[in-house]
Design a protein around this motif. Structure first.
Motif, PDB file in Angstrom:
ATOM      1  N   ASP A 170       0.826  -1.216   0.000  1.00  0.00           N
ATOM      2  CA  ASP A 170       0.000   0.000   0.000  1.00  0.00           C
ATOM      3  C   ASP A 170       0.860   1.266   0.000  1.00  0.00           C
ATOM      4  OD1 ASP A 170      -2.366  -1.384  -0.120  1.00  0.00           O
ATOM      5  OD2 ASP A 170      -2.774  -1.277   2.036  1.00  0.00           O
ATOM      6  N   ASP A 229       1.344   2.047  -3.391  1.00  0.00           N
ATOM      7  CA  ASP A 229       0.105   2.039  -4.200  1.00  0.00           C
ATOM      8  C   ASP A 229       0.083   0.891  -5.202  1.00  0.00           C
ATOM      9  OD1 ASP A 229      -1.245   4.178  -3.069  1.00  0.00           O
ATOM     10  OD2 ASP A 229      -0.102   5.633  -4.242  1.00  0.00           O
ATOM     11  N   ASP A 247      -1.487  -2.379  -6.517  1.00  0.00           N
ATOM     12  CA  ASP A 247      -2.724  -3.152  -6.502  1.00  0.00           C
ATOM     13  C   ASP A 247      -2.377  -4.614  -6.246  1.00  0.00           C
ATOM     14  OD1 ASP A 247      -5.337  -2.726  -6.700  1.00  0.00           O
ATOM     15  OD2 ASP A 247      -5.459  -2.742  -8.891  1.00  0.00           O
TER      16      ASP A 247
END
Length: 200
Positions: A32, A35, A37
């Motif tokens: 996270d 960022d 996925d």
């Protein structure tokens, strides 16, 4: 069993996180930060949903990242006390872009480990795109949509996969989207297995 519910695309797991969950939560926190996925899939989802079976790995799909990001992730993992249990973390990008999985584990530990791979086909990409949330011990992680998990387990067809499919289907039959499940069943060509599952 009553501690596990599927509500509004969220799997609520009413127990304390175990070693596998903690591994998944910590890895999610690191991804996270960049960022990235990602989505947890396969046997771990069944275990999260209360199936009592052992596993040595937690399967996680990640979106395709570039070499620089992979190096930053590898560096951060090392700083956070992880290592590559089968290959050095510095080989992460090379391994993943060759279509290989990479093992990530807390230092000095081989099992359980995370088995990380790039999304490779339409089913992997669908898992990423349609991920739902699992909530455990106040934390959340993304998991593959249960309808696709069930159909894919039928497609894999090994005994433990079929047992995982039966477990997920039986537990969540009332909450699943039959239309979505049947769409994946058709796309994976497992109609016969699905008929047997419904009778199980």
């Amino acid at each position: 069993m009553s501690g596990i519910k599927l509500r509004d695309e969220t799997l609520i797991v009413g127990r304390e996180p175990n070693q596998l969950d903690e591994l998944a939560i910590e890895f999610s926190e690191i991804l996270d930060r960049f960022d990235i996925d990602h989505v947890y899939i396969a046997g771990y989802v069944s275990i999260l949903a209360g199936r009592a079976r052992s596993t040595e790995d937690v399967d996680v799909l990640i979106e395709n990242i570039d070499e620089e990001t992979a190096e930053d992730v590898a560096e951060t993992l090392k700083e956070e006390g992880f290592w590559g249990a089968a290959m050095p973390l510095s080989s992460m990008y090379e391994m993943l872009s060759n279509g290989d999985n990479i093992w990530v584990a807390p230092e000095e530990q081989v099992t359980p480990h995370l088995e990380v791979k790039f999304a490779r086909d339409e089913f992997d990409r669908a898992s990423l795109k349609n991920a739902i949330t699992a909530r455990i011990g106040g934390e959340t992680i993304p998991i593959g949509p249960l309808e696709l998990q069930i159909a894919y387990k039928l497609h894999l067809g090994a005994q433990k996969d079929l047992e995982d499919a039966v477990h997920l289907y039986t537990l969540f039959e009332e909450s699943l989207s039959v239309a979505r499940l049947e769409e994946w069943v058709t796309r994976l060509g497992v109609e016969d297995e699905y008929e047997r599952l419904k009778r199980a």
